[in-house]
Design a protein around this motif. Structure first.
Motif, PDB file in Angstrom:
ATOM      1  N   GLY A  86       4.246  52.222   6.551  1.00  0.00           N
ATOM      2  CA  GLY A  86       5.099  52.640   5.439  1.00  0.00           C
ATOM      3  C   GLY A  86       5.839  53.931   5.730  1.00  0.00           C
ATOM      4  O   GLY A  86       7.038  54.050   5.462  1.00  0.00           O
ATOM      5  N   LEU A  87       5.143  54.907   6.301  1.00  0.00           N
ATOM      6  CA  LEU A  87       5.800  56.172   6.647  1.00  0.00           C
ATOM      7  C   LEU A  87       6.871  55.969   7.712  1.00  0.00           C
ATOM      8  O   LEU A  87       7.940  56.576   7.651  1.00  0.00           O
ATOM      9  CB  LEU A  87       4.765  57.194   7.116  1.00  0.00           C
ATOM     10  CG  LEU A  87       3.851  57.759   6.034  1.00  0.00           C
ATOM     11  CD1 LEU A  87       2.730  58.576   6.665  1.00  0.00           C
ATOM     12  CD2 LEU A  87       4.634  58.590   5.046  1.00  0.00           C
ATOM     13  N   GLY A  88       6.582  55.112   8.687  1.00  0.00           N
ATOM     14  CA  GLY A  88       7.582  54.820   9.714  1.00  0.00           C
ATOM     15  C   GLY A  88       8.812  54.133   9.135  1.00  0.00           C
ATOM     16  O   GLY A  88       9.947  54.472   9.477  1.00  0.00           O
ATOM     17  N   CYS A  89       8.586  53.193   8.237  1.00  0.00           N
ATOM     18  CA  CYS A  89       9.711  52.501   7.600  1.00  0.00           C
ATOM     19  C   CYS A  89      10.494  53.436   6.689  1.00  0.00           C
ATOM     20  O   CYS A  89      11.718  53.334   6.593  1.00  0.00           O
ATOM     21  CB  CYS A  89       9.214  51.299   6.806  1.00  0.00           C
ATOM     22  SG  CYS A  89       8.613  49.954   7.842  1.00  0.00           S
ATOM     23  N   ARG A  90       9.780  54.338   6.030  1.00  0.00           N
ATOM     24  CA  ARG A  90      10.457  55.276   5.125  1.00  0.00           C
ATOM     25  C   ARG A  90      11.468  56.132   5.866  1.00  0.00           C
ATOM     26  O   ARG A  90      12.545  56.427   5.359  1.00  0.00           O
ATOM     27  CB  ARG A  90       9.419  56.162   4.418  1.00  0.00           C
ATOM     28  CG  ARG A  90      10.001  57.292   3.587  1.00  0.00           C
ATOM     29  CD  ARG A  90      10.968  56.766   2.534  1.00  0.00           C
ATOM     30  NE  ARG A  90      11.655  57.823   1.828  1.00  0.00           N
ATOM     31  CZ  ARG A  90      12.898  58.211   2.091  1.00  0.00           C
ATOM     32  NH1 ARG A  90      13.590  57.672   3.067  1.00  0.00           N
ATOM     33  NH2 ARG A  90      13.459  59.165   1.374  1.00  0.00           N
ATOM     34  N   ARG A  91      11.130  56.502   7.075  1.00  0.00           N
ATOM     35  CA  ARG A  91      12.055  57.332   7.872  1.00  0.00           C
ATOM     36  C   ARG A  91      13.331  56.582   8.212  1.00  0.00           C
ATOM     37  O   ARG A  91      14.362  57.186   8.459  1.00  0.00           O
ATOM     38  CB  ARG A  91      11.379  57.810   9.149  1.00  0.00           C
ATOM     39  CG  ARG A  91      10.304  58.848   8.901  1.00  0.00           C
ATOM     40  CD  ARG A  91       9.707  59.335  10.199  1.00  0.00           C
ATOM     41  NE  ARG A  91      10.712  59.832  11.109  1.00  0.00           N
ATOM     42  CZ  ARG A  91      10.991  61.119  11.324  1.00  0.00           C
ATOM     43  NH1 ARG A  91      10.333  62.029  10.655  1.00  0.00           N
ATOM     44  NH2 ARG A  91      11.901  61.474  12.185  1.00  0.00           N
ATOM     45  N   LEU A  92      13.256  55.253   8.238  1.00  0.00           N
ATOM     46  CA  LEU A  92      14.426  54.450   8.589  1.00  0.00           C
ATOM     47  C   LEU A  92      15.338  54.168   7.399  1.00  0.00           C
ATOM     48  O   LEU A  92      16.491  53.787   7.593  1.00  0.00           O
ATOM     49  CB  LEU A  92      13.970  53.117   9.200  1.00  0.00           C
ATOM     50  CG  LEU A  92      13.142  53.207  10.475  1.00  0.00           C
ATOM     51  CD1 LEU A  92      12.644  51.834  10.873  1.00  0.00           C
ATOM     52  CD2 LEU A  92      13.944  53.846  11.599  1.00  0.00           C
ATOM     53  N   LEU A  93      14.828  54.343   6.195  1.00  0.00           N
ATOM     54  CA  LEU A  93      15.605  54.027   4.994  1.00  0.00           C
ATOM     55  C   LEU A  93      16.449  55.210   4.548  1.00  0.00           C
ATOM     56  O   LEU A  93      16.034  56.361   4.681  1.00  0.00           O
ATOM     57  CB  LEU A  93      14.671  53.643   3.853  1.00  0.00           C
ATOM     58  CG  LEU A  93      13.955  52.321   3.960  1.00  0.00           C
ATOM     59  CD1 LEU A  93      12.973  52.170   2.807  1.00  0.00           C
ATOM     60  CD2 LEU A  93      14.941  51.171   3.950  1.00  0.00           C
ATOM     61  N   PRO A  94      17.603  54.915   3.964  1.00  0.00           N
ATOM     62  CA  PRO A  94      18.369  56.011   3.362  1.00  0.00           C
ATOM     63  C   PRO A  94      17.633  56.532   2.127  1.00  0.00           C
ATOM     64  O   PRO A  94      16.801  55.839   1.536  1.00  0.00           O
ATOM     65  CB  PRO A  94      19.701  55.355   2.971  1.00  0.00           C
ATOM     66  CG  PRO A  94      19.455  53.894   2.984  1.00  0.00           C
ATOM     67  CD  PRO A  94      18.290  53.640   3.890  1.00  0.00           C
ATOM     68  N   ASP A  95      17.945  57.747   1.723  1.00  0.00           N
ATOM     69  CA  ASP A  95      17.234  58.385   0.613  1.00  0.00           C
ATOM     70  C   ASP A  95      17.313  57.592  -0.681  1.00  0.00           C
ATOM     71  O   ASP A  95      16.380  57.591  -1.466  1.00  0.00           O
ATOM     72  CB  ASP A  95      17.757  59.802   0.385  1.00  0.00           C
ATOM     73  CG  ASP A  95      17.279  60.752   1.455  1.00  0.00           C
ATOM     74  OD1 ASP A  95      16.286  60.425   2.132  1.00  0.00           O
ATOM     75  OD2 ASP A  95      17.908  61.809   1.638  1.00  0.00           O
ATOM     76  N   ARG A  96      18.413  56.898  -0.906  1.00  0.00           N
ATOM     77  CA  ARG A  96      18.552  56.176  -2.182  1.00  0.00           C
ATOM     78  C   ARG A  96      17.575  55.012  -2.297  1.00  0.00           C
ATOM     79  O   ARG A  96      17.327  54.517  -3.383  1.00  0.00           O
ATOM     80  CB  ARG A  96      19.983  55.711  -2.373  1.00  0.00           C
ATOM     81  CG  ARG A  96      20.430  54.650  -1.417  1.00  0.00           C
ATOM     82  CD  ARG A  96      21.839  54.179  -1.781  1.00  0.00           C
ATOM     83  NE  ARG A  96      22.178  53.039  -0.979  1.00  0.00           N
ATOM     84  CZ  ARG A  96      23.039  53.031   0.008  1.00  0.00           C
ATOM     85  NH1 ARG A  96      23.675  54.143   0.323  1.00  0.00           N
ATOM     86  NH2 ARG A  96      23.284  51.940   0.688  1.00  0.00           N
TER      87      ARG A  96
END
Length: 124
Positions: A86-96
Motif C-alpha cells: 500500500g505504501l509503495g502504491c501510494r507513492r505512485l498515485l497523484p495526491d488527489r
C-alpha cells in the motif's frame, strides 16, 4: 553530473529529513486514514488471534494456509506486506487519489474486526 541534487533530488537531503518531509506533505485526512489502518490492523490481528484460541478458523484460505504452515506470526507478516504494498502504491498515485490506498486497507480490516466481533457474540 554533480551531487548537488539537481540530477538526483530524491537521494539528496534538504533541511528536513526525508521521512518527516513525506509525512508533512500528507493531508490531515490521509494521516487519519493511515491511523485507522494501524488501528484496524492491530484489531484484526487481535480478534483473529482470540478467535483462533476460541476454536474458530480463519476464513481466508491464504491466511489459513500461512497460519497452519508458519504459525500466527505469518498473519503479522501478511499484514505488514499488505501495508508495504500500500505504501509503495501510494507513492505512485497523484495526491488527489491518495486517500484510496489507506481507505482500501482500513475498510476491509475494519470490516473483518466487526465480523470477528459478531462471531464472538454468536459463539459466546
Amino acid at each position: 553530473m554533480s551531487s548537488d541534487g539537481r540530477y538526483w533530488p530524491t537521494l539528496t537531503r534538504t533541511g528536513r529529513r526525508r521521512v518527516t518531509a513525506a509525512v508533512a506533505d500528507v493531508s490531515r485526512t490521509e494521516r487519519l486514514l493511515w491511523l485507522l489502518v494501524a488501528v484496524a490492523l492491530v484489531g484484526d490481528l487481535l480478534t483473529t488471534y482470540y478467535g483462533l484460541q476460541m476454536g474458530l478458523s480463519e476464513s481466508n484460505p491464504v491466511a489459513r494456509t500461512a497460519i497452519e504452515t508458519f504459525g500466527f506470526s505469518a498473519m503479522v507478516g501478511l499484514k505488514l506486506f499488505a501495508v508495504g504494498v500500500g505504501l509503495g502504491c501510494r507513492r505512485l498515485l497523484p495526491d488527489r487519489h491518495g486517500l484510496l490506498v489507506p481507505a482500501g486497507l482500513a475498510v476491509p480490516w475494519t470490516g473483518a474486526v466487526l465480523v470477528n466481533l459478531a462471531l464472538y457474540a454468536m459463539v459466546v
